[in-house]
Design a protein around this motif. Structure first.
Motif, PDB file in Angstrom:
ATOM      1  N   LYS A   3      37.026  46.641  34.069  1.00 48.52           N
ATOM      2  CA  LYS A   3      36.171  45.629  34.650  1.00 48.52           C
ATOM      3  C   LYS A   3      36.311  44.623  34.317  1.00 48.52           C
ATOM      4  N   ASP A   5      35.863  39.423  34.903  1.00 49.81           N
ATOM      5  CA  ASP A   5      35.304  38.228  35.935  1.00 49.81           C
ATOM      6  C   ASP A   5      36.431  37.295  36.388  1.00 49.81           C
ATOM      7  N   ARG A  16      34.261  40.003  40.782  1.00 47.28           N
ATOM      8  CA  ARG A  16      34.160  40.939  39.443  1.00 47.28           C
ATOM      9  C   ARG A  16      35.395  41.892  40.131  1.00 47.28           C
ATOM     10  N   LEU A  18      38.054  45.154  39.421  1.00 44.07           N
ATOM     11  CA  LEU A  18      38.315  46.285  38.918  1.00 44.07           C
ATOM     12  C   LEU A  18      39.415  46.248  38.932  1.00 44.07           C
TER      13      LEU A  18
END
Length: 61
Positions: A3, A5, A16, A18
């Motif tokens: 994860k 940003d 975000r 992933l």
């Protein structure tokens, strides 16, 4: 799963990010949906998803 940003350098939108290494993704480019700036070139080795989390201030003006 990884994860993180990401902030678009053109419009300052926040995303975000992933990354799922256990699934293959689609090669190509991810572009900011607000200003069309290329944020990342994807090679398809992992599934990557982006979600808008912070809209740039100019959308509210």
């Amino acid at each position: 799963m990884k994860k993180g940003d990401v902030i678009c350098p053109e419009c300052s939108a926040g995303f975000r990010r992933l990354q799922l290494d256990s699934r293959r993704g689609t090669p190509g480019a991810f572009r900011c949906p607000l200003c069309d700036h290329v944020l990342e070139m994807l090679d398809g080795t992992a599934e990557v998803a982006y979600r808008l989390t912070v809209a740039p201030e100019k959308l509210f003006e």
